[in-house]
Design an enzyme around this catalytic site. Structure first.
Site, short mmCIF file in Angstrom:
data_model
loop_
_atom_site.label_atom_id
_atom_site.label_comp_id
_atom_site.label_asym_id
_atom_site.label_seq_id
_atom_site.Cartn_x
_atom_site.Cartn_y
_atom_site.Cartn_z
N GLU A 139 44.32 1.33 7.73
CA GLU A 139 44.70 0.30 6.74
C GLU A 139 46.21 0.25 6.45
O GLU A 139 46.65 -0.34 5.47
CB GLU A 139 43.91 0.50 5.43
CG GLU A 139 42.71 -0.44 5.31
CD GLU A 139 41.48 0.01 6.11
OE1 GLU A 139 41.56 1.03 6.84
OE2 GLU A 139 40.44 -0.66 6.03
N TYR B 189 48.24 2.82 5.73
CA TYR B 189 48.77 3.87 4.86
C TYR B 189 49.53 4.89 5.72
O TYR B 189 49.62 4.76 6.94
CB TYR B 189 47.63 4.53 4.07
CG TYR B 189 46.99 3.61 3.05
CD1 TYR B 189 47.72 3.15 1.96
CD2 TYR B 189 45.67 3.21 3.17
CE1 TYR B 189 47.13 2.31 1.01
CE2 TYR B 189 45.07 2.37 2.24
CZ TYR B 189 45.81 1.92 1.16
OH TYR B 189 45.23 1.09 0.24
N ARG C 156 39.19 8.52 9.12
CA ARG C 156 39.14 7.04 9.19
C ARG C 156 40.23 6.59 10.14
O ARG C 156 41.42 6.71 9.85
CB ARG C 156 39.33 6.47 7.78
CG ARG C 156 39.30 4.98 7.71
CD ARG C 156 37.95 4.46 7.23
NE ARG C 156 38.06 3.05 6.88
CZ ARG C 156 38.04 2.62 5.62
NH1 ARG C 156 37.90 3.46 4.62
NH2 ARG C 156 38.15 1.34 5.37
N HIS D 46 46.82 -3.51 5.44
CA HIS D 46 46.80 -4.41 4.28
C HIS D 46 47.76 -5.58 4.47
O HIS D 46 47.59 -6.63 3.86
CB HIS D 46 47.16 -3.64 3.01
CG HIS D 46 46.02 -2.79 2.52
ND1 HIS D 46 44.73 -3.25 2.40
CD2 HIS D 46 45.98 -1.48 2.14
CE1 HIS D 46 43.95 -2.28 1.97
NE2 HIS D 46 44.69 -1.19 1.80
N CYS E 117 32.89 -11.60 -2.35
CA CYS E 117 33.82 -12.49 -3.04
C CYS E 117 35.08 -11.76 -3.52
O CYS E 117 36.11 -12.40 -3.78
CB CYS E 117 33.13 -13.11 -4.25
SG CYS E 117 32.66 -11.88 -5.50
N GLN F 140 35.84 -10.76 -6.26
CA GLN F 140 36.33 -11.21 -7.56
C GLN F 140 36.34 -10.15 -8.64
O GLN F 140 37.25 -10.12 -9.46
CB GLN F 140 35.49 -12.40 -8.04
CG GLN F 140 36.07 -13.73 -7.60
CD GLN F 140 35.21 -14.88 -8.03
OE1 GLN F 140 34.53 -15.49 -7.21
NE2 GLN F 140 35.21 -15.19 -9.30
N GLY G 292 29.68 -21.58 -18.37
CA GLY G 292 30.56 -22.74 -18.43
C GLY G 292 30.37 -23.56 -19.69
O GLY G 292 31.29 -24.20 -20.18
#
Ligand code: NAP
Ligand code: SF4
Length: 673
Positions: free
Chosen positions: A166, A168, A216, A254, A339, A341, A650
């Site tokens: 990733e 790092y 990893r 990333h 998602c 989110q 909503g």
């Protein structure tokens, strides 16, 4: 009979046997950063252990201060830090689980002024330029990794995962783009591998033979001037020889501009690369990314692509995922819809992670669903995400629930979302809720607009109003012209759209509609080869980093996406997914304009003013995506009549119409009624 024999076959590591092939991969939750939160973290992991997962990996802990992800973030480098971890390991073991600690040195991704890297090169996604490690610094860092592994063992962990992907620190040593050293740690691929190899070797020496070490490995960097496939294979062999127990698959730095985990990435889109590695190493390989349902996981294992599957977010979404799969009840799984989110977006905003479809995630000790002390008769009006969450939670607590929905199906706005190319996963949430409603015997009335009269007559103890939103009226001259359409009729396929279309409003729904109009069916999310071509993923592995020039399929129509606010549209989209939507539309040639004034709509098209200049967009269709207003008519009427009314989703706040808020709000309310 076990429907997923490969998924639930034990995995023998020599010194220990994992009960199945499900790994809950590492994911930062925000609870790692303070020992005072370890009680919450312990329950978070214990709940997943009780759900039957084979092995779990914590979020990343840095082995020293320089390796911090951000100031004062999670670190395990001193003996005094060990004791709080025992809360986590004891809770997991008491629940019958196993857990590894991830050791993550952020390298140049560290969001602080003490960051270090192989060379003094700033990453494109961080403001801090790292200090280049000297020879002694490298030696100290290797020792810090080994010490962290030893401390993890003392803390009761079953193993560690060494984060080598990733982008790092370890990954930075492996790539020319970030390692310009001319000493024995750089210059050649051979030299660049010395750092990870030494880390694994010394960690193994520090912990002994009977402790899991997962490495990893970045199998696809997805950035330029990165590793060649032959070098990645050599590294895997060296990592195996150095003492790793298993190798996990890392996909993409990333800073890569190829999406790797968002919902538009096809399921199991990258397992082919783990498969390519299989012939080169003997230790078990773990594959990852966009594996969220048992049939997909079983297929991967049955095909021999990998020995274990890693799922982080799916276990956040449903802690009982493994037990449900084992029982052949995949239909009961609350599927992660990728998602980001409530999980990754929260972490990047320095907020505690949770899950859009499971607001209890990372809040297990706080959002507790208990049996109601007094059984009540409850009505829920509206079967969108908020109403569904309220109805299920109320019924789960023992209340008698009646659910009213004016449409002929449950789902509300999710029925639109699932029709957007790349958002097909949203259908899984509706499948989950439908199954829950049936199991909980919720009394469902479709095609029923429950008015105040019915609700009063039925004498409900409580009414939850989840009537959702109404599209905002933008009041543009000519908006009643036949070429003007609402987004609902467009996305639901009730109207054909011409070769040129303008979208008024560039919020979440404007972007969704633009994707809907520019992506020819079938959606590339169902086709890994096609999707890989569109995003420039080199599945031949002939090119460094695994990337080639994208081959974008032409949009079937010309599209303008407009907003009045100056600046580029899409700035307010979610942190970890917004760039994917912007990149996808740019690739399809969508003209995205900010600072637009809408003048009028007529036969000639949409008349706008941009930078003081009048322009006419000669479009066939104008689609209104100008945001929402709360649909509160019923709520106001019921409140006025003195009923016990609660407004959620909503219908409560449309400005923030989003399912994360709606589901969390409704669940929290229902947990208290
Ligand atoms: P939004 O994000 O609030 O965006 C509304 C857009 O309309 C803005 O671009 C705004 O830009 C424009 N606008 C506002 N008032 C206007 C007016 N009077 N005339 C013309 N344009 C106007 O709303 P949304 O796109 O409806 O999305 C709402 C939320 O739903 C998002 O936050 C997202 O989380 C969620 N979402 C839902 C779905 C779904 O399928 N239901 C899909 C995606 C996202 P200007 O004011 O600059 O013109
Ligand atoms: Fe999956 Fe979204 Fe939940 Fe994250 S918030 S775990 S991506 S469903």
């Amino acid at each position: 009979m076990n429907p997923y024999p490969h998924l639930f076959a034990p995995l023998d590591l020599g010194f220990c046997t994992l009960p199945n092939r499900v790994l809950m991969g590492s994911m930062h939750t925000g609870l790692e950063d303070h020992a005072r939160d370890f009680g919450k973290l312990a329950e978070y992991f214990a709940e997943r252990a009780r759900g039957g997962v084979g092995l779990m990996v914590t979020g990343g802990f840095s082995p020293n201060l320089e390796g911090w992800l951000k100031p004062f973030s999670s670190r395990l480098s001193s003996r005094w830090q060990v004791a709080p971890h025992r809360r986590i390991t004891s809770a997991v073991h008491a629940a019958g689980g196993r857990i590894c600690l991830q050791i993550l040195h952020a390298g140049r991704y560290g969001y602080h002024p003490f960051s270090v890297a192989p060379s003094r090169i700033r990453s494109p996604i961080t403001p801090f330029t790292p200090r280049a490690l000297g020879e002694r610094g490298i030696e100290r860092t290797i020792r810090a990794f080994a010490r962290c592994a030893k401390l993890a063992r003392e803390a009761g962990y079953d193993g560690v995962e060494i984060m080598g992907s990733e982008g790092y620190l370890i990954n930075e040593f492996l790539a020319e783009r970030s390692n310009l050293r001319g000493d024995r740690w750089g210059g050649t691929a051979e030299n660049r591998m010395r750092f990870p190899e030494e880390i694994v070797h010394r960690s193994r020496e520090a912990v002994g033979g009977d402790f899991i070490i997962i490495y990893r490995l970045s199998m696809l960097d997805l950035v330029e001037r990165a590793q060649a496939w032959n070098d990645i294979v050599s590294l895997a062999r060296r990592i195996e020889a150095a003492g790793a127990s298993m190798i996990n698959t890392g996909i993409g730095w990333h800073e890569a501009r190829v999406p790797t985990i968002v919902t538009s990435v096809p399921r199991a889109a990258f397992t082919w690369v783990t498969r390519r590695m299989k012939e080169h190493v003997r230790i078990p390989l773990i594959t990852t990314n966009r594996i969220n349902m048992p049939d997909v996981a079983e297929r991967i294992l049955a095909q021999g692509d990998a020995d274990m599957v890693s799922m982080a977010r799916p276990l956040l979404a449903d802690p009982q995922w493994p037990d449900k799969a084992r029982a052949g009840r995949g239909d009961r799984i609350n599927t992660c819809i990728a998602c980001n989110q409530a999980c990754l977006d929260h972490v990047f905003e320095n907020k505690r992670a949770s899950c859009l479809v499971n607001p209890r995630a990372c809040h297990e000790t706080e959002l507790v669903i208990t049996a109601a002390t007094r059984k009540q008769r409850c009505a829920v009006v509206g079967a969108g995400p908020a109403g569904l969450a309220a109805a299920c939670t109320l019924a789960e607590r023992g209340h008698a629930v009646t659910l009213y929905e004016s449409a002929d199906e449950i789902g509300g706005q999710f029925n639109l979302a699932k029709r957007i190319p790349g958002k097909e996963e949203f259908a899984e949430t509706l499948r989950y809720f439908a199954q829950r409603l049936a199991e909980l015997r919720v009394d469902i009335h479709l095609r029923t607009s429950a008015g105040a009269a019915i609700l009063r007559e039925q004498k409900f103890d409580a009414v939850v109003v989840a009537t959702g939103i109404l599209p905002r009226n933008p009041r543009i001259p000519g908006q009643d012209h036949p070429k003007v359409r609402g987004y609902v009729e467009v996305v639901s396929g009730k109207t054909a759209i011409g070769a040129r279309a303008a979208i008024i409003g560039a919020g979440g729904i404007g972007f969704d509609v633009a994707e809907f109009l520019t992506q020819a069916p079938p959606s590339p999310t169902t086709d890994i080869a096609r999707w890989s071509r569109e995003w420039g993923v080199d599945t031949t592995l002939a090119h460094r980093g695994g990337i080639v020039a994208p081959q974008v399929e032409a949009s079937p129509r010309e599209v303008w996406l407009l907003q009045r606010t100056p600046g580029k549209p899409g700035k307010r989209l979610n942190k970890t997914t917004g760039w994917v939507h912007r990149a996808a539309l740019k690739a399809k040639g969508v003209t995205m304009l900010g600072g637009v004034t809408y003048e009028k709509i007529d036969d000639a098209g949409l008349h706008i003013t941009l930078d003081g200049q009048p322009q006419t967009l000669a479009v066939d269709d104008v689609i209104i995506c100008a945001g929402q207003e709360p649909n509160r008519t019923l709520a106001d009427e019921l409140i006025a009549s003195g009923l016990n009314v609660h407004v959620v989703g909503g219908a409560d706040v449309a400005a923030e119409l989003d399912a994360k808020r709606a589901i969390a709000q409704a669940t929290r309310l229902a947990a208290t009624l």
